[in-house]
Design a protein around this motif. Structure first.
Motif, PDB file in Angstrom:
ATOM      1  N   ASN A  59       0.817  -1.215   0.000  1.00  0.00           N
ATOM      2  CA  ASN A  59       0.000   0.000   0.000  1.00  0.00           C
ATOM      3  C   ASN A  59       0.847   1.259   0.000  1.00  0.00           C
ATOM      4  O   ASN A  59       0.524   2.239  -0.661  1.00  0.00           O
ATOM      5  CB  ASN A  59      -0.917   0.008   1.215  1.00  0.00           C
ATOM      6  N   ASP A  95       2.177   1.685  -3.375  1.00  0.00           N
ATOM      7  CA  ASP A  95       1.087   2.109  -4.248  1.00  0.00           C
ATOM      8  C   ASP A  95       0.808   3.602  -4.077  1.00  0.00           C
ATOM      9  O   ASP A  95       0.589   4.324  -5.045  1.00  0.00           O
ATOM     10  CB  ASP A  95      -0.153   1.295  -3.905  1.00  0.00           C
ATOM     11  N   LYS A 126       0.979   6.342  -6.972  1.00  0.00           N
ATOM     12  CA  LYS A 126      -0.162   7.164  -7.368  1.00  0.00           C
ATOM     13  C   LYS A 126       0.189   8.642  -7.317  1.00  0.00           C
ATOM     14  O   LYS A 126      -0.197   9.417  -8.194  1.00  0.00           O
ATOM     15  CB  LYS A 126      -1.346   6.876  -6.437  1.00  0.00           C
ATOM     16  N   ASP A 131     -11.612   6.614  -7.072  1.00  0.00           N
ATOM     17  CA  ASP A 131     -10.886   5.403  -6.701  1.00  0.00           C
ATOM     18  C   ASP A 131     -10.744   5.302  -5.193  1.00  0.00           C
ATOM     19  O   ASP A 131     -11.008   4.264  -4.577  1.00  0.00           O
ATOM     20  CB  ASP A 131      -9.471   5.424  -7.298  1.00  0.00           C
ATOM     21  N   GLU A 150     -12.339   2.633  -2.309  1.00  0.00           N
ATOM     22  CA  GLU A 150     -11.488   1.851  -1.433  1.00  0.00           C
ATOM     23  C   GLU A 150     -11.830   2.112   0.035  1.00  0.00           C
ATOM     24  O   GLU A 150     -11.846   1.193   0.847  1.00  0.00           O
ATOM     25  CB  GLU A 150     -10.028   2.195  -1.722  1.00  0.00           C
ATOM     26  N   THR A 197     -14.861   0.127   0.827  1.00  0.00           N
ATOM     27  CA  THR A 197     -14.577  -1.300   0.993  1.00  0.00           C
ATOM     28  C   THR A 197     -14.003  -1.585   2.374  1.00  0.00           C
ATOM     29  O   THR A 197     -14.443  -2.507   3.074  1.00  0.00           O
ATOM     30  CB  THR A 197     -13.537  -1.747  -0.056  1.00  0.00           C
TER      31      THR A 197
END
Ligand SMILES: [Zn+2]
Ligand SMILES: [Zn+2]
Ligand SMILES: [Zn+2]
Ligand SMILES: [Zn+2]
Ligand SMILES: [Zn+2]
Lengths: 568, 591
Positions: free
Chosen positions: B454, B457, B461, B574, B578, B581
């Protein structure tokens, strides 16, 4: 001998030092390095910035170390001297791609009063590595006139060929074709330079079987580059053109997405290409079908049971377009093969190729003449001008001495058909360049038109499919190599040069029946992918003999005919 | 297709049966070249080494007719002649490989015991035939039930396939795998210059030193370069010292007086003329540095005040304010003796800006090159940020490389447990507990790895955002955002590309965990404390990002950068999915 391994070993040397760094190149070395490495490979070695030395707008980044991989030329040295006078980076490592004259070293040392340079190395990579056994010097216009070098191109060839031998750690015995002044000049100058390079030669390992460099002249086999090839790599070059392992599809009628216009075709980076570049068109179609099916299976699997549970991972996957690599590769080859197929049909290559093979292989003047006339004047098949000229070239060479030769008639048909006169000139130039009196008549059975396979070595047989009428012709090269490997090339036609260093090192070089082990073949006037293919097949079967092949350039029919047309 | 030697095939015709009794050999000569031989063994080897076409493929491509022709040729040319010479030789020829190996017994019987007779004799009598010097004592004896020693071959050795000892390693091989030649010396070592060619197996051939070495040759010139540089620097240093001395004198002339402000340029020039050689004006038509012609296009002659030589004003010499020069000269950390420490420097700019000194390019480089270089060693912050990103990323990647292999091993174990539990329906309680414990540990490991992913990531990003933003600006030919340079943008792209491919390569490995997370938990039920913590961390990070992007959106709206807005909106969406979720997974535990 594996040129890709050699190239990669050099890249490793260049980027091996740890630390975040910038890589400076020049026009020559950037294309050389792009053939043996990729950006992501370089990134793995912490190369975060790649630039040209000549770019004046580079930032000063004192935190970065700099590695330079540069060609050896006056221009590069001047730029380097300037760079060292006002350094932009923390330190410099200089790698050159060929022999560096001492005067250049002195000039650099003189300018480096800030002591920025902490390494200087000569690597010997002054040539393009196209396949693991194919190299090219990317030179056109090597002629001053027929069988005479353009001096500047000669020096480039000499330097590149020297770097090739050095990179392979070989000090070869040189053989060359006696009827070519260009070959003879290259051979003798090279042999002289090798004899003078004892400091380098001393460091090479000595082999019990001495390596051989064979220098051939394209004019002794004008047939091979004139025939339409039917294997993947050769076809792509013949019909679409490959430059620096890249195909440019700009201007083709198919609707291609922008990222599929310029395609990189590098066997060491593209597994599908690696396994199919030597396949004939039929096998290629099967191969791509299998490839697509495999991909489908894979993606179905992925979607159904592996990805579904992991939303977060799917999220990752979708955010990075790089994941599409595999599907991109499929579309790439699909696109290429479709384009090849279109070209074949558009140019009626099945018919054209059948006649080509018949002219090249059989001795059947009347039938060939009839078929030729039919194709030249056919209303049914509209054949492009360059193909017509090519067919007449083949005819002219094949039946030059035939009592019934109808060349003038064929030329006038070309004219009637509206082929421009300057293009028609190619035929006569071809005869001047490569007619029967210009070719080496080493022995009757190894005529360039022969189809017989009797005295060919194992490995060559695999290159030819007897039942395939489009691939009957056997390049002259095979017969030459079959003799060379057994050390049976007649010295009368292929003189032998043993340089001074070798003579001292190896006073007696009796092969005593042993076959040659390492062979470098160089074509003055250009090699073809077809010839590279038969070398590849040979290498696969013969474990004790390794051959690499290359030329001043890699020809397709068009580039070869242009080269001949431009001859004065 | 496999090459078969023509000779080896003849006995199959059944016409000539091998009858080996080599003792009967008198004086022999080679049936092909008529060279004299001591005994059959020697002839045998001679034929083998000199006349055997050492070529597995020679006959391969020959059609059946030709092959027959060749056999006939051999029979008439070789065999018949041999027959006429000695009845025994024909059998030798026909079964060369077999007899060759039987030769092992005969020759070694007389030669190995103390190697006196035949071998030594042959060496003396015919020095051209050195083959007998190579020992055969290491040859493996055929046992009558032998197979080719090559692992990939293992074919049965018989008359048809051949039974051949590799002269180097001594093992038995088939014909096909001994069509090679290598130079060895008497101790059977590979000796490329001093040795002699003997028949060998493919393994010995391809194991020759350097045979598989394809490392490109390289020449290290660093030492030569350093020596050249040292020599050069040495002489440079001397020249520099002279120039520095002069410069100090000039500074002293200007500053070591009661009223330095009164000094003007012509006074300085007059002083300089006293201490150096002043080149005469009419000596030159062109600037000695750039070769431009004086007198044309306002090209005037100027004297350098340090070396006294004539230079043009068009890049080869420059008038530099005295106080600036002195400041530069004094402040450099490289000059040890600082000139005139006591002199007040704060008024320099006010008092002395009129006095200047013309210095040529060469002298400037000699005296100030190092000084200017050290002064310019400044760094922009943009690049520092990028470099620390690279370092951070490298740490994360390292972490993943540490964690991932262990995790993959555990996964394999899990699979075996799974299959076990599927087959045996009842497991002992103890084992079940262990399994649960193991599963828990696995889940923990997975989240540890995920959290690192993460972080990577997130960095990727962020970079992507900057890159896209700047690419848009580039395409509009506008200056880059946040003072970024083209080079910095290139570096950012490189980092992004590296991260993307890293995630691609390594995330796929995590895919094998699928059912793991959902097995113990539907919604929040069954989340371990650690998992809850990890999720919370992730949520926090996401909310932080959410906030950041929102503020960027506001900013872009203000600046009317609508292209960016689109990208930002997508990004926001996005992140929002997330967040949802994770919140759903956390349920009541969310905060
Ligand atoms: Zn003989
Ligand atoms: Zn062996
Ligand atoms: Zn075998
Ligand atoms: Zn000066
Ligand atoms: Zn000047």
């Amino acid at each position: 001998m594996d040129l890709v391994k050699v190239g990669q070993s050099y890249v490793d040397k260049i980027v091996t030092d740890t630390g975040i760094k910038v890589l400076l190149l020049d026009d020559i070395t950037s294309s050389i390095i792009s053939l043996v490495s990729t950006q992501s490979e370089l990134l793995n070695h912490q190369v975060y910035l790649i630039d040209k030395l000549e770019n004046e707008n580079r930032d000063t980044i004192k935190q970065l170390d700099c590695v330079c991989f540069l060609s050896v030329s006056e221009k590069t040295i001047n730029l380097l001297v300037e760079e060292l006078g006002a350094p932009k980076y923390k330190s410099y490592k200089l790698y050159f791609n060929n022999v560096v004259p001492n005067s250049f070293l002195e000039r650099l040392a003189e300018r480096d009063d800030l002591e920025m340079v902490d390494k200087v190395m000569e690597l010997f990579l002054d040539y393009d590595i196209l396949n693991k056994n194919l190299f090219s010097f990317k030179q056109l216009n090597i002629f001053n006139s027929i069988d005479a070098w353009n001096q500047q191109q000669f020096l480039l060839t000499l330097a590149s060929l020297k770097s090739l031998c050095f990179s392979l750690q070989t000090n070869p015995i040189i053989r060359y074709e006696s009827n070519s002044r260009m070959c003879s000049k290259l051979a003798s100058d090279l042999s002289y330079e090798f004899g003078q390079s004892s400091k380098i030669m001393e460091k090479f390992p000595v082999n019990d079987i001495p390596p051989v460099l064979l220098i051939l002249d394209r004019k002794n086999d004008p047939i091979t580059p004139l025939l339409n090839p039917w294997t993947y790599q050769s076809m792509v070059h013949e019909l679409l053109g490959i430059f620096n392992n890249t195909v440019d599809l700009t201007g083709t009628p198919s609707d291609l997405p922008p990222d599929l216009i310029k395609l990189v075709l590098n066997p060491s980076q593209d597994p599908f290409y690696a396994q199919s570049l030597y396949l004939n068109f039929g096998d290629l179609s099967d191969s791509i079908k299998t490839y697509v099916n495999e991909y489908k299976e894979k993606t179905v699997k992925h979607n159904s049971n592996e990805l579904t549970d992991l939303n977060d991972m799917k999220h990752f996957l979708e955010s990075f377009p790089e994941f599409k690599k595999l599907s991109n590769n499929i579309s790439k080859h699909m696109g290429l093969i479709t384009e090849l197929d279109r070209k074949i049909n558009e140019n009626h290559l099945w018919q054209v190729s059948e006649l080509e093979q018949s002219i090249a292989v059989n001795d059947n003047h009347n039938a060939d003449l009839q078929e030729l006339e039919k194709l030249l004047t056919s209303q049914e098949f509209k054949i492009a001008n360059n193909l017509k000229v090519k067919l007449v070239c083949l005819y002219a060479i094949r039946y030059e001495l035939h009592p019934n030769n109808q060349l003038p008639k064929m030329l006038s048909i070309l004219l009637q058909q509206g082929v421009p006169e300057f293009e028609i000139n190619t035929v006569n130039r071809m005869l001047k360049y490569s007619g029967s009196t210009k070719r080496l008549n080493d022995d009757s059975e190894s005529s360039i038109f022969n189809q017989a396979t009797n005295n060919l070595l194992q490995g060559f047989k695999q290159s030819h499919e007897n039942d395939n009428i489009y691939m009957q012709h056997i390049p002259r090269l095979e017969r030459v190599i079959s003799k060379l490997v057994k050390n049976k090339l007649p010295t009368a036609h292929y003189p032998t040069l043993i340089n001074d260093f070798l003579k001292k090192q190896r006073p007696v070089s009796d092969l005593n029946g042993a076959r040659l082990q390492d062979i470098i073949i160089f074509f003055v006037g250009g090699v073809t992918y077809e010839e590279a293919r038969i070398i590849n097949n040979f290498n696969l079967v013969n474990k004790s003999t390794r051959i690499v092949i290359g030329g001043t350039t890699v020809h397709n029919t068009n580039s070869f005919m242009t080269q001949v047309l431009e001859l004065e | 297709m496999i090459g078969r030697r023509v000779l080896g095939q003849v006995p199959n015709e059944g016409e000539l049966s091998p009858t080996a009794s080599p003792n009967g050999a008198e004086s022999l000569s080679c049936p092909i070249c008529n060279e004299n031989m001591i005994n059959l063994g020697q002839l045998n080897q001679h034929l083998d080494d000199t006349h055997t076409n050492n070529d597995p493929s020679e006959s391969v491509n020959i059609g059946p007719y030709l092959e027959k022709d060749l056999k006939n040729w051999f029979r008439t040319k070789v065999v018949d002649r041999a027959n006429s010479l000695h009845p025994l030789i024909s059998s030798k020829l026909n079964t060369m490989d077999v007899v060759d190996n039987m030769g092992y017994f005969t020759i070694s019987d007389s030669a190995t015991s103390s190697a006196p007779n035949s071998t030594t004799n042959s060496r003396i009598s015919s020095p051209g035939l050195e083959t007998s010097e190579i020992s055969r004592s290491h040859w493996k004896k055929p046992k009558g039930n032998d197979f080719c020693h090559l692992k990939e071959c293992k074919r049965r050795l018989n008359i048809k396939n051949g039974i051949v000892n590799c002269r180097k390693c001594g093992f038995l091989f088939c014909n096909e795998h001994t069509y090679y030649r290598i130079k060895v010396n008497q101790t059977l070592q590979y000796d490329p210059l001093g040795g002699q060619f003997v028949r060998c197996c493919i393994t010995c051939f391809t194991n020759k030193p350097f045979f598989n070495n394809f490392e490109g040759f390289a020449l290290d010139d660093t030492k030569t370069f350093q020596e050249l540089r040292e020599k050069r620097l040495e002489s440079d240093r001397l020249k520099t010292i002279v120039l520095e001395k002069r410069l100090r004198k000039i500074f002293a002339f200007v500053y070591d007086r009661d009223n330095p402000s009164k000094v003007n340029n012509s006074e300085v020039t007059n002083y300089v003329k006293q201490i150096i050689h002043w080149q005469t004006d009419n000596e030159l038509n062109n600037c000695p540095l750039c070769f431009k012609q004086f007198g044309r296009f306002l090209m005037r002659k100027h004297h350098c005040r340090l070396c006294g030589e004539i230079r043009c004003d068009d890049g080869c010499s420059l008038d530099i304010p005295m106080n600036y020069l002195k400041q530069l000269f004094d402040q450099s950390p490289e000059t040890n003796e600082q000139y005139d420490q006591n002199h007040p420097t704060e008024d320099d700019t006010i008092v002395f800006d009129k006095v200047s000194l013309r210095i040529c390019k060469l002298c400037k480089n000699r005296v100030f090159h190092r000084r200017l270089f050290t002064q310019n060693r400044s760094s922009s912050t943009g690049i520092d940020d990028l470099l620390s990103t690279i370092r951070l990323v490298n740490i994360y990647k390292e972490k993943i490389h540490q964690l991932l292999p262990g995790f993959e091993e555990d996964l394999q174990r899990l699979q075996t447990i799974d299959s076990a539990s599927n087959s045996n329906q009842i497991l002992p309680t103890k084992e079940l507990e262990d399994d649960e414990q193991f599963l828990k540990m696995l889940v923990e490991k997975r989240y540890k790895i995920m959290s690192v992913f993460n972080k990577i990531d997130k960095i990727a990003k962020g970079l992507k955002l900057t890159i896209d933003q700047n690419d848009t600006l580039l395409s509009l030919k506008k200056p880059l955002a946040e003072g970024m340079t083209i080079d910095q943008l290139k570096i950012a792209r490189s980092i992004y590309m590296q991260l993307a491919s890293f995630l691609q390569e390594n995330m796929l490995k995590l895919q094998k965990v699928p059912n793991l997370t959902n097995k113990p938990s539907t919604e929040n039920e069954g989340l371990s404390k650690l998992e809850i913590r990890e999720y919370r961390d992730k949520l926090m990070v996401l909310q932080e990002q959410h906030y950041l992007i929102n503020s960027m959106i506001d900013d872009s709206k203000k600046k009317r950068k609508f292209d960016d807005l689109k990208i930002l909106d997508e990004n926001l969406a996005d992140i929002e999915t997330e967040i949802q979720t994770i919140s759903r997974k956390l349920g009541d535990d969310s905060f």
